[in-house]
Design an enzyme around this catalytic site. Structure first.
Site, PDB file in Angstrom:
ATOM      1  CE1 TYR A 138      -3.279   1.083   9.485  1.00 37.21           C
ATOM      2  CE2 TYR A 138      -3.380   2.987   8.026  1.00 37.21           C
ATOM      3  CZ  TYR A 138      -2.965   2.405   9.196  1.00 37.21           C
ATOM      4  OH  TYR A 138      -2.252   3.137  10.093  1.00 37.21           O
ATOM      5  CB  CYS A 168       5.318  46.087   4.556  1.00 42.45           C
ATOM      6  SG  CYS A 168       5.033  47.726   3.902  1.00 42.45           S
ATOM      7  CE  LYS A 212       9.741   6.864   5.775  1.00 35.88           C
ATOM      8  NZ  LYS A 212       9.916   7.384   6.957  1.00 35.88           N
ATOM      9  CD  GLU A 225      -2.284  -1.331   2.887  1.00 35.60           C
ATOM     10  OE1 GLU A 225      -2.014  -0.458   3.736  1.00 35.60           O
ATOM     11  OE2 GLU A 225      -2.932  -2.351   3.153  1.00 35.60           O
ATOM     12  CB  CYS A 255       2.919  48.627   0.876  1.00 38.94           C
ATOM     13  SG  CYS A 255       3.936  47.303   0.236  1.00 38.94           S
ATOM     14  CG  ASP A 275       4.477  12.322   5.543  1.00 35.78           C
ATOM     15  OD1 ASP A 275       4.650  11.743   6.629  1.00 35.78           O
ATOM     16  OD2 ASP A 275       5.138  13.300   5.174  1.00 35.78           O
ATOM     17  CB  CYS A 301       8.379  47.298   2.916  1.00 34.57           C
ATOM     18  SG  CYS A 301       7.559  46.627   1.470  1.00 34.57           S
ATOM     19  CE  LYS A 324       5.626   5.053   6.682  1.00 35.82           C
ATOM     20  NZ  LYS A 324       5.321   6.482   6.879  1.00 35.82           N
ATOM     21  CB  CYS A 364       6.311  50.632  -0.133  1.00 37.49           C
ATOM     22  SG  CYS A 364       6.107  50.114   1.571  1.00 37.49           S
TER      23      CYS A 364
HETATM   24 ZN   LIG Z   1       5.673  47.738   1.681  1.00 39.29          ZN
END
Ligand SMILES: [Zn+2]
Length: 672
Positions: free
Chosen positions: A230, A430, A318, A115, A435, A119, A412, A117, A415
């Protein structure tokens, strides 16, 4: 049949129908109805249950939203221990696994089941008389956490078993499986988090585990989890299976979703399955990190038993990690829609798992510091959740002698406004009001109902205005002409006129609305009101000290800091001056000293014809009154509009003075 009996019969029918469609969708993967048709049935059931609350049973398909938040999770002792699988990583490990089993079983060849595997996170579920009653995490294998309410929110998990014709449901059924997130759902979840300015999940497993362990089931409900089963614990009424495949097919006939599987004969068969699985790993709708190999024959399994906490009859084979090494050409900063600054590594392009990767997110400043990724470094890159490329580690031996740690910018990059840390310290944002990276969101907020209330300026128009460069700051909105607007897509003559009119109208506003519309983080409508009372003119805030701001009612130290930084930023001062120059006139709050509303507690209920609830609230507050959410002995008036419900009843019981809309309007007029 009376009304209730009819409703109960229909509810039972709807339970069955919805269960059937869930089964078609999640177990057979072949739906018969559209999502809209499904939703319609669900709404019908919700309506029935609203009318007859006793029909709302815990196993109803409507009960997925989850109840109240828990303080902590209860404990569940597993009926049989929950084992975890030993891992192998290479062919040699597989050879040894197969050899050991053949020797212990005493057969030349073994039949296996393979099957993918997942995660995800292992779970144990208990059904009693076909109804889902309890679900738990693995915990230490003997005792897990009770996450029943959270599991209820998973749509692929049936609230009631849905047995196919002729299948008998055991009184008690305990099944085991895995909770996980599909790749598509994971991507959507992260996109949503990005929009809301929340930190992104690094991979689907973290997202699934974190979601299942939310104390508030409503949070879990918002996360798109899936489940596969399962295993099933032997017990009364549970068939005795000859093979694992028989068991999986049995679970399916009960309406439980199962993972795909493949039977493999002997060592060679498993090798073929592994190669195929490895090759096809990216085609699957969920992330897999290997293949589970299990002995198919149940008798053989019993004889093999377990060592410590792992069964001898199964192993997780794995996949090799899909990691490649490459070079960091540069580290840049990306500014998201909510102003979050995210560091991104620009890489020398490299193929990872069949896809060329040229950029990898470094998530946030802490993550960047922890990994200490620098320009010029050689790094290992992997694709987490098959989607987001991420840097696993730095090869320190290859670090250039003159390298220096990356310095997170204080401004930023888009801006140049000051960038500050969120209160939880994970995200740097920011603070610039204009902006461009955040402008669409800001404009939308600026125009919203409690802010400047500019009718007709919605999401799409805001995006158009920004992308065409027409609007670079709030004040640009007031410079828009009808001609400008008509050049936009899908903008008609009438809509353009209406928008110009509502822009004009919005200029006459209040200081409270004005401050709220600036979109300062943490400053909601209530804070804006308190700020407006303390600072009736915005310019006063330019020179206000941190202490001055801290003294405002309900403004805590974090909020005061954010507000102070905002008004110190020259760009924001400029934006405010430009708005005032464009003709916006925020009226200072009037402090009422007399009149029937001063110091009175008012409750609004029902719908009024002449004004909205918000407008009524504003009018009361402008006259020195307070609007409360619920009726108590301290309430002075209840204003009852049409269809007023329980609040009106409560007011009558308590003998609180009740005003209808007409009386309320008169009272407002006498105290205008
Ligand atoms: Zn900004």
């Amino acid at each position: 049949m009376d009304d209730f009996q009819k409703a109960a019969a229909r509810a039972r029918e709807l339970h069955r129908e919805l269960a059937h469609h869930n089964y078609r969708y999640y177990v057979l993967d072949s739906p018969e109805v559209s999502d809209a048709q499904y939703d319609k049935l669900m709404r019908e059931l919700q309506d029935l249950e609203a009318k007859h609350p006793s029909l709302q049973t815990p196993d109803s398909p409507t009960q997925r939203v989850g109840g109240a938040a828990a303080e902590e999770f209860g404990e569940v002792v597993h009926r049989a221990p929950m084992l975890s699988l030993a891992n192998i990583f290479e062919d040699q490990g597989l050879i040894e696994f197969d050899e050991r089993i053949r020797k212990l079983v005493g057969l030349p060849g073994i039949a296996y089941v393979c099957e993918p595997k997942l995660d995800g996170l292992a779970i144990a579920l208990r059904y009693e008389k076909g109804a889902f009653v309890q679900g738990a995490t693995r915990g230490d294998g003997t005792t897990g956490e009770d996450v029943t309410s959270n599991l209820r929110t998973i749509r692929s998990l049936p609230m009631s078993l849905f047995p196919q014709d002729g299948v008998k449901v055991p009184d008690v059924l305990e099944v085991r499986g895995e909770v996980f997130i599909r790749k598509k759902d994971f991507q959507k979840l992260n996109e949503k988090r990005e929009e809301e300015g929340e930190p992104l999940f690094a991979n689907p497993r973290n997202a699934a585990a974190g979601s299942l362990r939310q104390l508030d089931p409503r949070m879990t409900a918002a996360r798109p989890l899936s489940v596969f089963l399962y295993e099933c614990v032997p017990g009364e009424g549970v068939p005795v299976f000859k093979t694992h495949i028989e068991k999986l097919e049995y679970l399916k006939t009960l309406g439980l979703p199962i993972n795909q599987y493949r039977r493999a004969e002997g060592l060679e068969g498993v090798r073929q399955a592994y190669d195929a699985s490895l090759k096809g790993r990216h085609e699957l709708p969920f992330e897999v990190d290997g293949m589970v190999v299990k002995v198919d024959d149940e008798d053989q399994r019993k004889r093999l038993g377990q060592v410590s906490k792992s069964p001898r009859w199964a192993v997780a084979y794995k996949f090799p990690p899909e990691e490649e090494s490459t070079e960091v050409m540069d580290i840049g900063i990306q500014v998201g829609r909510t102003g979050a600054l995210t560091p991104v590594a620009h890489l020398k392009p490299v193929k990872v798992g069949g896809v060329t990767v040229a950029r990898a997110t470094l998530h946030n400043e802490d993550e960047l510091r922890r990994k200490d990724v620098r320009k010029g470094d050689t790094v290992f890159v992997r694709r987490a959740g098959d989607v987001i490329p991420e840097i696993v580690s730095v090869v320190l031996s290859k670090r250039p002698a003159d390298s220096a740690p990356f310095e997170f910018p204080k401004h930023c990059p888009v801006c140049d406004a000051v960038a500050t840390k969120d209160e939880d310290g994970a995200i740097i944002r920011c603070t610039g009001a204009s902006c461009p990276a955040q402008l669409v969101e800001k404009i939308r907020h600026f125009a919203s109902r409690l802010a400047m209330d500019i009718e007709g300026l919605g999401d799409k128009l805001a995006a158009q205005l920004v992308s065409t460069g027409r609007v670079k700051a709030f004040a640009d909105l007031y410079a828009l002409t009808k001609e400008n607007l008509l050049t936009l897509e899908r903008m008609g003559d009438k809509s353009a006129d209406n928008l110009i009119a509502s822009l004009e109208r919005s200029k006459q506003t209040t200081q409270r609305r004005f401050l709220y519309s600036l979109g300062i983080r943490h400053v909601g409508d209530a804070t804006a009101k308190a700020l407006a009372e303390a600072f009736p003119q915005s310019e006063m805030l330019f020179t206000a000290s941190l202490e001055d701001i801290s003294r405002v009612k309900d403004v805590g130290p974090i909020m005061a800091q954010v507000i102070h930084t905002f008004f110190q930023e020259p760009q924001n001062q400029e934006a405010i001056r430009a708005l005032l120059a464009a003709g916006v006139q925020p009226a200072a709050p009037q402090v009422a000293t007399g009149g029937p509303f001063v110091g009175k507690s008012v409750v609004l209920t029902g719908a009024m014809t002449g004004m909205t609830r918000e407008q009524a609230k504003e009018e009361v507050e402008r006259r020195g009154g307070k609007v409360a959410g619920s009726v108590s002995r301290k309430t002075d008036f209840v204003v009852a509009g049409e269809d007023a419900g329980s609040k009106l009843k409560k007011a009558q019981e308590l003998g609180v003075r009740i005003l209808d809309e007409h009386a309320f309007l008169q009272m407002l007029q006498t105290n205008a």
